[in-house]
Design an enzyme around this catalytic site. Sequence first.
Site, PDB file in Angstrom:
ATOM      1  N   SER A 227      70.136  58.580 -32.999  1.00  0.00           N
ATOM      2  CA  SER A 227      68.690  58.371 -33.075  1.00  0.00           C
ATOM      3  C   SER A 227      68.196  57.774 -31.761  1.00  0.00           C
ATOM      4  O   SER A 227      68.619  56.677 -31.378  1.00  0.00           O
ATOM      5  CB  SER A 227      68.353  57.411 -34.219  1.00  0.00           C
ATOM      6  OG  SER A 227      67.026  56.933 -34.021  1.00  0.00           O
TER       7      SER A 227
ATOM      8  N   HIS B 139      68.406  62.967 -33.119  1.00  0.00           N
ATOM      9  CA  HIS B 139      67.562  62.519 -34.245  1.00  0.00           C
ATOM     10  C   HIS B 139      66.327  61.835 -33.662  1.00  0.00           C
ATOM     11  O   HIS B 139      66.429  60.902 -32.865  1.00  0.00           O
ATOM     12  CB  HIS B 139      68.367  61.569 -35.133  1.00  0.00           C
ATOM     13  CG  HIS B 139      67.661  61.146 -36.380  1.00  0.00           C
ATOM     14  ND1 HIS B 139      67.565  61.939 -37.508  1.00  0.00           N
ATOM     15  CD2 HIS B 139      67.014  59.995 -36.694  1.00  0.00           C
ATOM     16  CE1 HIS B 139      66.910  61.293 -38.455  1.00  0.00           C
ATOM     17  NE2 HIS B 139      66.541  60.110 -37.987  1.00  0.00           N
TER      18      HIS B 139
ATOM     19  N   ASP C 106      62.958  59.950 -34.483  1.00  0.00           N
ATOM     20  CA  ASP C 106      62.278  59.161 -35.520  1.00  0.00           C
ATOM     21  C   ASP C 106      60.794  58.988 -35.205  1.00  0.00           C
ATOM     22  O   ASP C 106      60.426  58.270 -34.280  1.00  0.00           O
ATOM     23  CB  ASP C 106      62.922  57.773 -35.619  1.00  0.00           C
ATOM     24  CG  ASP C 106      64.239  57.801 -36.367  1.00  0.00           C
ATOM     25  OD1 ASP C 106      64.283  58.363 -37.483  1.00  0.00           O
ATOM     26  OD2 ASP C 106      65.226  57.264 -35.829  1.00  0.00           O
TER      27      ASP C 106
ATOM     28  N   MET D  76      57.269  57.517 -36.177  1.00  0.00           N
ATOM     29  CA  MET D  76      56.662  56.455 -36.988  1.00  0.00           C
ATOM     30  C   MET D  76      55.194  56.296 -36.608  1.00  0.00           C
ATOM     31  O   MET D  76      54.851  56.392 -35.431  1.00  0.00           O
ATOM     32  CB  MET D  76      57.406  55.137 -36.750  1.00  0.00           C
ATOM     33  CG  MET D  76      58.897  55.245 -37.036  1.00  0.00           C
ATOM     34  SD  MET D  76      59.692  53.647 -36.879  1.00  0.00           S
ATOM     35  CE  MET D  76      61.405  54.108 -37.133  1.00  0.00           C
TER      36      MET D  76
ATOM     37  N   HIS E 206      62.616  63.354 -37.894  1.00  0.00           N
ATOM     38  CA  HIS E 206      62.476  62.579 -39.131  1.00  0.00           C
ATOM     39  C   HIS E 206      61.072  61.982 -39.135  1.00  0.00           C
ATOM     40  O   HIS E 206      60.809  61.018 -38.423  1.00  0.00           O
ATOM     41  CB  HIS E 206      63.576  61.494 -39.152  1.00  0.00           C
ATOM     42  CG  HIS E 206      63.447  60.524 -40.284  1.00  0.00           C
ATOM     43  ND1 HIS E 206      64.198  59.370 -40.354  1.00  0.00           N
ATOM     44  CD2 HIS E 206      62.668  60.521 -41.402  1.00  0.00           C
ATOM     45  CE1 HIS E 206      63.893  58.704 -41.455  1.00  0.00           C
ATOM     46  NE2 HIS E 206      62.954  59.370 -42.102  1.00  0.00           N
TER      47      HIS E 206
ATOM     48  N   MET F 246      58.200  59.847 -40.411  1.00  0.00           N
ATOM     49  CA  MET F 246      57.824  58.704 -41.258  1.00  0.00           C
ATOM     50  C   MET F 246      56.330  58.514 -41.029  1.00  0.00           C
ATOM     51  O   MET F 246      55.887  57.562 -40.360  1.00  0.00           O
ATOM     52  CB  MET F 246      58.635  57.465 -40.846  1.00  0.00           C
ATOM     53  CG  MET F 246      60.097  57.562 -41.274  1.00  0.00           C
ATOM     54  SD  MET F 246      61.186  56.452 -40.364  1.00  0.00           S
ATOM     55  CE  MET F 246      61.567  57.473 -38.945  1.00  0.00           C
TER      56      MET F 246
ATOM     57  N   MET G 264      68.294  57.634 -47.066  1.00  0.00           N
ATOM     58  CA  MET G 264      68.089  56.439 -46.237  1.00  0.00           C
ATOM     59  C   MET G 264      68.999  55.319 -46.752  1.00  0.00           C
ATOM     60  O   MET G 264      68.969  54.976 -47.937  1.00  0.00           O
ATOM     61  CB  MET G 264      66.634  55.963 -46.306  1.00  0.00           C
ATOM     62  CG  MET G 264      65.606  56.871 -45.645  1.00  0.00           C
ATOM     63  SD  MET G 264      65.902  57.227 -43.910  1.00  0.00           S
ATOM     64  CE  MET G 264      65.763  55.598 -43.172  1.00  0.00           C
TER      65      MET G 264
ATOM     66  N   ASP H 186      71.191  57.955 -43.031  1.00  0.00           N
ATOM     67  CA  ASP H 186      70.465  57.363 -41.896  1.00  0.00           C
ATOM     68  C   ASP H 186      70.225  55.877 -42.155  1.00  0.00           C
ATOM     69  O   ASP H 186      69.559  55.514 -43.127  1.00  0.00           O
ATOM     70  CB  ASP H 186      69.127  58.101 -41.745  1.00  0.00           C
ATOM     71  CG  ASP H 186      68.312  57.628 -40.551  1.00  0.00           C
ATOM     72  OD1 ASP H 186      68.781  56.771 -39.778  1.00  0.00           O
ATOM     73  OD2 ASP H 186      67.174  58.141 -40.395  1.00  0.00           O
TER      74      ASP H 186
END
Length: 220
Positions: free
Chosen positions: A9, A34, A36, A38, A67, A69, A138, A176
């Site tokens: 990540s 990966h 992330d 957010m 991913h 979020m 998660m 993860d």
Amino acid sequence: MKTFRIAPSILSADFARLGEEVRDVIGAGADWIHFDVMDNHYVPNLTFGPMVCQALRKHSSAPIDVHLMVQPVDALAQAFCKAGADLVSFHPDASTHVDRTLQLIKAEGCQAGLVFNPAEPLDVLEWVLDKVDLILIMSVNPGFGGQSFIPGALRKIEQARKLIDASGRDIRLQVDGGIKVDNIRRAADAGADTFVAGSAIFGQADYRGVIQAMRAELAR
Ligand code: DX5
Ligand code: ZN
């Protein structure tokens, strides 16, 4: 069981040198990147968007595993597909219409994943397993790198593994959060085949050494 994949990540990478970090970690033996995302709404933190994904696309031919979020999901999911993502995962509780979001991602030519927080059941999978390419369990609450692995995730990985095997479909099972050399084997034994690791890799001086140690654990 599928071949194991290690997905560092970049949340824990040096953001001032992201292209170099991506090249280095792939050069050190990582399989996927990966990514992330957010939004300071679905999770209390803010990272990067599709423009950064597009910029990083040039630095590696390795799959980019996004991913999300974020809430709402749909427009950003489509934007990431257009920005060169290979796989886009989202949290079902962040989407108003989960089946529609999965269809949107697949229509853009990306693989689609569903992500389950530590306190969330897998129930929705009963209705959409035919549209899912990856299930992400998660093992921390989403929002930050460097948290401790929540052991209850192992039982959920086992549940997801049973659902995947019963379906006969080609679905990756990713874990993860808090994955390190000393617990990756336990996650694999529970049924995971794809491992996200942020601080365990980018926090260290020797990326190759950590990735090799993880593979050695997986091969045991
Ligand atoms: C948390 C992120 C994870 C995180 C993993 O919301 O989804 O990908 O970066 O970081 P570590 O491996 O440090 O727990
Ligand atoms: Zn993640």
